[in-house]
Enzyme design. Structure first.
Site, mmCIF file in Angstrom:
data_model
loop_
_atom_site.group_PDB
_atom_site.id
_atom_site.type_symbol
_atom_site.label_atom_id
_atom_site.label_comp_id
_atom_site.label_asym_id
_atom_site.label_seq_id
_atom_site.Cartn_x
_atom_site.Cartn_y
_atom_site.Cartn_z
ATOM 1 N N TYR A 85 0.838 -1.195 0.000
ATOM 2 C CA TYR A 85 0.000 0.000 0.000
ATOM 3 C C TYR A 85 0.880 1.256 0.000
ATOM 4 C CZ TYR A 85 -4.090 2.705 0.153
ATOM 5 O OH TYR A 85 -5.035 3.616 -0.202
ATOM 6 N N ARG A 138 -8.666 10.839 -8.295
ATOM 7 C CA ARG A 138 -7.777 11.525 -7.341
ATOM 8 C C ARG A 138 -7.029 10.471 -6.555
ATOM 9 N NH1 ARG A 138 -8.122 12.083 -1.831
ATOM 10 N NH2 ARG A 138 -6.829 10.354 -2.404
ATOM 11 N N LYS A 156 -6.156 -1.627 -0.909
ATOM 12 C CA LYS A 156 -6.992 -1.478 0.297
ATOM 13 C C LYS A 156 -7.604 -2.814 0.701
ATOM 14 C CE LYS A 156 -7.033 2.840 1.596
ATOM 15 N NZ LYS A 156 -7.644 4.083 2.023
ATOM 16 N N GLU A 227 -13.512 5.218 -2.736
ATOM 17 C CA GLU A 227 -12.084 5.426 -2.531
ATOM 18 C C GLU A 227 -11.480 6.300 -3.628
ATOM 19 O OE1 GLU A 227 -10.688 3.712 0.209
ATOM 20 O OE2 GLU A 227 -9.052 5.062 -0.221
ATOM 21 N N ASP A 228 -10.827 7.368 -3.239
ATOM 22 C CA ASP A 228 -10.069 8.210 -4.174
ATOM 23 C C ASP A 228 -10.893 8.732 -5.349
ATOM 24 O OD1 ASP A 228 -8.021 7.998 -2.429
ATOM 25 O OD2 ASP A 228 -6.584 7.111 -3.798
ATOM 26 N N ASP A 250 -13.709 6.448 2.506
ATOM 27 C CA ASP A 250 -12.554 6.366 3.396
ATOM 28 C C ASP A 250 -11.742 7.657 3.417
ATOM 29 O OD1 ASP A 250 -10.998 4.824 5.216
ATOM 30 O OD2 ASP A 250 -9.433 4.796 3.685
ATOM 31 N N ASP A 251 -11.678 8.357 2.291
ATOM 32 C CA ASP A 251 -10.888 9.600 2.265
ATOM 33 C C ASP A 251 -11.497 10.642 3.193
ATOM 34 O OD1 ASP A 251 -9.168 8.658 0.108
ATOM 35 O OD2 ASP A 251 -11.018 8.754 -1.048
ATOM 36 N N ASN A 399 -0.283 12.182 1.165
ATOM 37 C CA ASN A 399 0.419 11.053 0.554
ATOM 38 C C ASN A 399 0.563 11.298 -0.937
ATOM 39 O OD1 ASN A 399 0.433 9.508 2.937
ATOM 40 N ND2 ASN A 399 -1.648 8.804 2.543
HETATM 41 P P1 NAI Z 1 -8.673 17.091 -2.250
HETATM 42 O O1 NAI Z 1 -8.210 17.406 -3.605
HETATM 43 O O2 NAI Z 1 -10.115 16.889 -2.005
HETATM 44 O O3 NAI Z 1 -8.200 18.245 -1.237
HETATM 45 C C1 NAI Z 1 -7.020 18.963 -1.334
HETATM 46 C C2 NAI Z 1 -7.314 20.354 -0.839
HETATM 47 O O4 NAI Z 1 -6.085 21.072 -0.769
HETATM 48 C C3 NAI Z 1 -8.254 21.105 -1.780
HETATM 49 O O5 NAI Z 1 -9.277 21.739 -1.057
HETATM 50 C C4 NAI Z 1 -7.323 22.089 -2.430
HETATM 51 O O6 NAI Z 1 -7.987 23.282 -2.840
HETATM 52 C C5 NAI Z 1 -6.324 22.336 -1.320
HETATM 53 N N1 NAI Z 1 -5.105 22.943 -1.806
HETATM 54 C C6 NAI Z 1 -4.469 22.746 -2.981
HETATM 55 N N2 NAI Z 1 -3.412 23.550 -3.081
HETATM 56 C C7 NAI Z 1 -3.365 24.267 -1.955
HETATM 57 C C8 NAI Z 1 -2.489 25.261 -1.479
HETATM 58 N N3 NAI Z 1 -1.441 25.676 -2.200
HETATM 59 N N4 NAI Z 1 -2.739 25.796 -0.275
HETATM 60 C C9 NAI Z 1 -3.784 25.386 0.458
HETATM 61 N N5 NAI Z 1 -4.638 24.434 0.060
HETATM 62 C C10 NAI Z 1 -4.438 23.888 -1.133
HETATM 63 O O7 NAI Z 1 -7.856 15.820 -1.809
HETATM 64 P P2 NAI Z 1 -8.041 14.977 -0.471
HETATM 65 O O8 NAI Z 1 -8.776 13.726 -0.749
HETATM 66 O O9 NAI Z 1 -8.554 15.832 0.611
HETATM 67 O O10 NAI Z 1 -6.530 14.558 -0.174
HETATM 68 C C11 NAI Z 1 -5.561 15.545 0.154
HETATM 69 C C12 NAI Z 1 -4.287 14.869 0.583
HETATM 70 O O11 NAI Z 1 -4.514 14.166 1.781
HETATM 71 C C13 NAI Z 1 -3.735 13.857 -0.429
HETATM 72 O O12 NAI Z 1 -2.343 14.028 -0.573
HETATM 73 C C14 NAI Z 1 -4.041 12.546 0.194
HETATM 74 O O13 NAI Z 1 -3.062 11.589 -0.139
HETATM 75 C C15 NAI Z 1 -3.978 12.875 1.654
HETATM 76 N N6 NAI Z 1 -4.732 11.914 2.434
HETATM 77 C C16 NAI Z 1 -4.065 11.248 3.427
HETATM 78 C C17 NAI Z 1 -4.682 10.276 4.144
HETATM 79 C C18 NAI Z 1 -3.960 9.571 5.236
HETATM 80 O O14 NAI Z 1 -4.354 8.515 5.650
HETATM 81 N N7 NAI Z 1 -2.905 10.106 5.750
HETATM 82 C C19 NAI Z 1 -6.070 9.865 3.814
HETATM 83 C C20 NAI Z 1 -6.711 10.663 2.796
HETATM 84 C C21 NAI Z 1 -6.038 11.636 2.118
#
Ligand code: NAI
Length: 529
Positions: A85, A138, A156, A227-228, A250-251, A399
């Site tokens: 993963y 995504r 997953k 998912e994603d 899950d996200d 991530n």
């Molecule tokens: P998303 O695309 O829905 O959200 C990203 C957000 O960041 C958006 O609202 C976007 O406008 C904002 N953004 C982009 N550029 C920016 C900047 N320069 N300044 C401030 N905000 C900015 O994506 P999602 O699903 O929320 O995922 C975001 C990240 O979180 C990904 O990298 C994902 O891998 C990570 N993630 C980590 C998890 C974990 O278990 N640690 C679980 C789910 C997501």
């Protein structure tokens, strides 16, 4: 028997089985054991040059012998999980077409939209209990990977088996192939997906509706994990279908529960109550706003009213601090928006209010990143935070590693080692917690299935978060139990989730079926029958 990964035992077929099944000659004469097979695969893994090739090797192993694959994973979770993963699965999705070998799961492509029910009718799917589905738009922080996004449902579900003991025959990865807007993928001659720009709008909605209806008819009690999916679709699909199908995203929800549970563990460490925290959230997309809403619920449970709870959280997104006078805020950000009049006493230059200005003025105790913006937690931001608080809690959750808001070693250096740090991907830095959904979703799924739940409620996720926050740590300064304990973690969370399903009136199983021993007895272990 040899060609089906669910029945294949390779060299471990016994002499009696070889007699009965006519396998003599097809196998070399040596009769091996699961342990010797594990040792052989470990030697191959050790000799490989990089993690991507290890990932590809493990995918092939899973497609040839599921028991051996899972036994290998189980025998060394800390080493194998990052290969199966995140972070390696990111490259696995980007290069999915390159390493395509054998079918696993289902590709439901838009041109096949009238055939969904026929495809699901395959008797090989009769035992399916858990589906993970993505449309590949995504993938982690890597954007649109089209059909390559299939790596995520596959990964997953491997974790569902590894951590929650869901039998490999009971899991089904699905990729809704509605095209891709990633031109590099579409133009790649090796690309295995449908070479078309993404279907959107009413056509997309109708396709997903047909998919959900077919799943509901074919697998009535199935648990489906979204998912994603990209931001708006992630929200819309969750809200549209969570009342119709036993399902969660899950996200949004898994990440929220993982981050909340880890934060609860952190404040146990600092001794400062949740209601005293000032929380800055960087990146209010699917994951970020899901975290915010769960923290609001946790703050309410800790005694605040909703307005006061929302006052503890500041969201910063693309346009800076999320303020109520910013036009066209998405609904989940509007719910977090601050009133511009609050900025009266702030020191800042005119214009967009960035993360640094927010940190300087808010003096947060907690900083959470879900933005996918590498390096966004720079030295000035972190030093400003550390100047205003004794034990800063900092979670750069994005991530894969290439998208993390900060390297945890830098966070520890800039805070003089005072920070409590949690990252989305594993960095191998001592004392840093891996805040990964793998701590939550297997237990939530197992608990929901054990309870025969008709819905996954917010309360079930809160029960999961509270349980995670109370489990103790690995004894190495990090905040959560070690990766080696993931099966025990899933079981503890499943018991709490199932009990909450009963309290929320969504369970259909009798309470005595939900005791820990009864749930544990359902968990499959990878051994040959
Ligand atoms: P998303 O695309 O829905 O959200 C990203 C957000 O960041 C958006 O609202 C976007 O406008 C904002 N953004 C982009 N550029 C920016 C900047 N320069 N300044 C401030 N905000 C900015 O994506 P999602 O699903 O929320 O995922 C975001 C990240 O979180 C990904 O990298 C994902 O891998 C990570 N993630 C980590 C998890 C974990 O278990 N640690 C679980 C789910 C997501």
């Amino acid at each position: 028997m040899l060609a089906d990964p669910l029945t294949n035992k390779g060299t471990a077929f016994t002499a009696a089985e070889r007699d009965a099944l006519g396998l003599h000659g097809l196998l070399p004469p040596h009769v091996g054991t699961l342990d010797s097979q594990i040792a052989r695969r470990r030697r191959v893994l050790d000799g490989m040059a990089d993690d991507f090739h290890r990932y590809a090797f493990l995918r092939e192993l899973q497609d040839s012998n599921e028991v051996l694959f899972h036994a290998l994973v189980q025998a060394d979770l800390p080493r194998l999980l990052p290969l199966v993963y995140t972070p390696t699965v990111g490259e696995g999705c980007e290069r999915f077409s390159e390493i395509w070998r054998r079918p696993r799961g289902l590709f439901l492509s838009y041109p096949n939209r009238t055939r969904i029910a026929d495809i699901l009718a395959d008797p090989a799917l009769d035992r399916v209990k858990v589906i993970v589905v993505s449309d590949g738009e995504r993938i982690l922080g890597l954007g649109d990977q089209g059909a390559g996004g299939m790596g995520i449902p596959i990964g997953k579900l491997a974790l569902y088996t590894a951590c929650a003991g869901i039998h490999p025959a009971e899991v089904l990865p699905i990729l809704l192939d509605v095209g891709t807007d990633n031109a590099a993928r579409r133009d790649d001659p090796l690309y295995v997906g449908w070479r078309n720009p993404r279907i959107r709008g009413a056509e997309y909605d109708a396709f997903v509706e047909d998919f959900v209806a077919a799943v509901h008819a074919r697998f009535p009690g199935v648990l489906l994990q979204w998912e994603d999916f990209a931001g708006k679709n992630a929200y819309d699909l969750l809200e549209r279908y969570r009342g119709r199908l036993l399902s969660f995203n899950d996200d949004i929800q898994g990440t929220a529960a993982t981050a909340t549970g880890t934060l609860l563990a952190a404040i146990r460490r600092t001794g400062q109550p949740l209601t005293d925290q000032r929380i800055v959230l960087f990146g209010a997309g699917a994951a970020g706003s899901g975290i915010a809403e769960m923290l609001v619920r946790a703050l309410i449970a800790a005694g605040l009213d909703e307005a006061a709870a929302r006052q503890r959280i500041w969201a910063v997104d693309r346009d800076g601090l999320v303020l109520s006078d910013i036009p066209r805020l998405p609904p989940q950000q509007a719910a977090l928006a601050r009133d511009p009049t609050e900025l009266a006493g702030w020191t800042m230059a005119p214009g967009r209010i960035g993360l640094l200005e927010t940190v300087v003025n808010v003096r947060p105790t907690v900083l959470i990143g879900a933005s996918g913006q590498m390096g966004a937690f720079g030295e000035p931001v972190i030093r400003a935070m550390a100047a205003g608080c004794e034990r800063p809690v900092i979670f750069p959750l994005s991530n894969p590693i290439s998208r993390a808001e900060a390297h945890p070693a830098d966070l520890l250096a800039w805070t003089g080692g005072r920070a409590l740090v949690g990252t989305g991907s594993p960095f191998g830095v001592a004392g840093v917690t891996q805040v990964n959904n793998v701590y939550i979703f297997p237990g939530v799924g197992l608990g929901a299935l054990a309870a025969g739940a008709t819905a996954v409620t917010d309360g079930m996720f809160m029960a999961a978060a509270e349980t995670l926050g109370s489990l103790g740590d690995a004894g190495d300064g990090s905040l959560l139990p070690p990766i080696t304990a993931l099966r025990a973690v899933a079981l503890r969370i499943a018991v709490a989730v199932a009990a909450q399903a009963v309290r929320d009136g969504v369970a259909t199983m009798p309470a005595d079926a939900l005791a820990a021993e009864r749930i544990a007895a359902q968990m499959w272990l990878p051994v040959y029958d």
